[in-house]
Design a protein around this motif. Structure first.
Motif, PDB file in Angstrom:
ATOM      1  N   LYS A 264       0.833  -1.208   0.000  1.00 27.75           N
ATOM      2  CA  LYS A 264       0.000   0.000   0.000  1.00 27.75           C
ATOM      3  C   LYS A 264       0.866   1.256   0.000  1.00 27.75           C
ATOM      4  CE  LYS A 264      -3.885  -2.259   2.344  1.00 27.75           C
ATOM      5  NZ  LYS A 264      -3.318  -3.599   2.299  1.00 27.75           N
ATOM      6  N   ARG A 266       1.662   3.487  -2.079  1.00 25.54           N
ATOM      7  CA  ARG A 266       1.179   4.725  -2.690  1.00 25.54           C
ATOM      8  C   ARG A 266       0.002   5.351  -1.948  1.00 25.54           C
ATOM      9  NH1 ARG A 266       0.775   5.151  -9.047  1.00 25.54           N
ATOM     10  NH2 ARG A 266       0.590   7.322  -8.416  1.00 25.54           N
ATOM     11  N   TRP A 283       5.590   4.785  -9.151  1.00 23.11           N
ATOM     12  CA  TRP A 283       6.070   3.414  -9.023  1.00 23.11           C
ATOM     13  C   TRP A 283       7.588   3.373  -9.051  1.00 23.11           C
ATOM     14  CZ3 TRP A 283       2.547   1.342  -6.688  1.00 23.11           C
ATOM     15  CH2 TRP A 283       1.233   1.202  -7.121  1.00 23.11           C
ATOM     16  N   ALA A 286       8.746   4.368  -5.595  1.00 20.19           N
ATOM     17  CA  ALA A 286       8.506   3.293  -4.632  1.00 20.19           C
ATOM     18  C   ALA A 286       9.511   2.173  -4.834  1.00 20.19           C
ATOM     19  CB  ALA A 286       7.079   2.765  -4.775  1.00 20.19           C
ATOM     20  N   GLY A 304       1.906  -2.091  -6.687  1.00 14.35           N
ATOM     21  CA  GLY A 304       2.247  -1.815  -5.295  1.00 14.35           C
ATOM     22  C   GLY A 304       2.578  -3.074  -4.518  1.00 14.35           C
TER      23      GLY A 304
END
Length: 328
Positions: A264, A266, A283, A286, A304
């Motif tokens: 999770k 984002r 992305w 992350a 994710g």
């Protein structure tokens, strides 16, 4: 054997964290992964991929592989409160001992939760099957959430009886250049020399302790500011609350490592110094917190979850390098 024959098989290979590390070290990995989304990312990255369930394969399908690695799904073991997690671990250790005695242990059971939990036994099953056929893996590397360390300790005892040297422990990702304070339980087993965990290259993160403080022989831990290269200060506000209180949600500033990246990621809010909401992590950003290269071709759906489940690349590189270090 051809130049493309794999010398490493990666069980539960995910989007490629361990395999990118292996490629950097000159290995030829092949990964088994059952998520079509993670397989799409792997194929886009040019990683050898078999889409399927590890229980449908075995060492005979990879006759040239001398290295076995794996990070089984962690969700069954991330159980808090009421002792449920402890009971799961005790049961898995019991089943591992059954495998060590060459007694049959069902790969599939009707209960979906137990069926998923038993996946953690597959690396041991593969290792024992390879040994019984006269072609044991020379090196084995396993990783999981810290709660699984008792299982790795049981595996280590079993593998020592098979002639391996073993070591297991919990590593801190930021001590290997990952811009994230993730902790992982690691097992290394070797037939060709002593098994040792990798020595840290970076300092451990401590809340309130400056980045330039600590052992001068080690590099400073890496911050989100360094990894993401955003121009303006920000604070990451976790998507998780504490006891339902939004004010108790975790916060990290850009001059700190990220907290553990989850599927999770984002949902985390990024807030400027003046309180403005900033654009949330891409992305690529992350992935960078998991030390993936900025151009890693995230593909398919549920990206994710792919990122949250991945093994940080620089941590995997350090662990594999230690596991394969020449001896003598």
């Amino acid at each position: 054997m051809t130049d493309t024959d794999p010398n490493m098989v990666d069980l539960f290979a995910g989007p490629g964290g361990i395999d990118l590390a292996a490629t950097r070290l000159g290995l030829r990995p092949a990964g088994i992964e059952w998520s079509p989304d993670a397989c799409a990312t792997r194929r886009a990255a040019g990683l050898a991929t078999i889409e399927g369930d590890v229980r449908d394969f075995g060492p005979a399908d990879f006759p040239t592989a001398s290295v076995l690695v794996g990070g089984p799904p962690c969700q069954p073991f991330s159980v808090a409160g009421n002792g449920a997690g402890r009971r799961v671990l005790d049961h898995i250790v019991h089943l591992a001992e059954q495998l060590a005695q060459r007694r049959p242990v069902a790969r599939h059971v009707t209960d979906p939760g137990q069926d998923r939990t038993r996946l953690v036994l597959e690396p041991l099953r593969w290792a024992l099957t390879a040994a019984d056929t006269g072609h044991p893996y020379r090196t084995i590397v396993l990783e999981q959430v810290p709660q699984v360390l008792p299982v790795w300790a049981a595996f280590a005892r079993i593998l020592r009886a098979e002639g391996y040297t073993t070591v297991c422990g919990v590593l801190r990702a930021e001590q290997y250049g990952v811009p994230q304070s993730r902790r992982r339980a690691v097992l290394i087993a070797r037939l060709d020399g002593p098994a040792t965990l990798p020595a840290p290259t970076h300092r451990a993160y401590r809340a309130g302790v400056p980045q330039d403080s600590g052992d001068p022989a080690l590099r400073p831990w890496m911050s989100m500011r360094q990894a993401l290269r955003r121009e303006h200060p920000f604070t990451v506000v976790s998507n998780y609350g504490t006891g339902g209180d939004p004010a108790a949600r975790g916060r990290r500033t850009w001059d700190q490592p990220a907290a553990t990246v989850t599927g999770k990621v984002r949902r985390n809010r990024l807030v400027a110094a003046d309180g403005r909401e900033l654009e949330r992590l891409s992305w690529a950003e992350a992935g960078a917190l998991q030390s993936f290269p900025p151009d890693h071709p995230w593909s398919g759906g549920d990206i994710g979850q792919q990122i949250g489940n991945a093994v940080p690349v620089t941590l995997a590189t350090a662990v594999l390098a230690a596991a394969l270090a020449p001896t003598g």
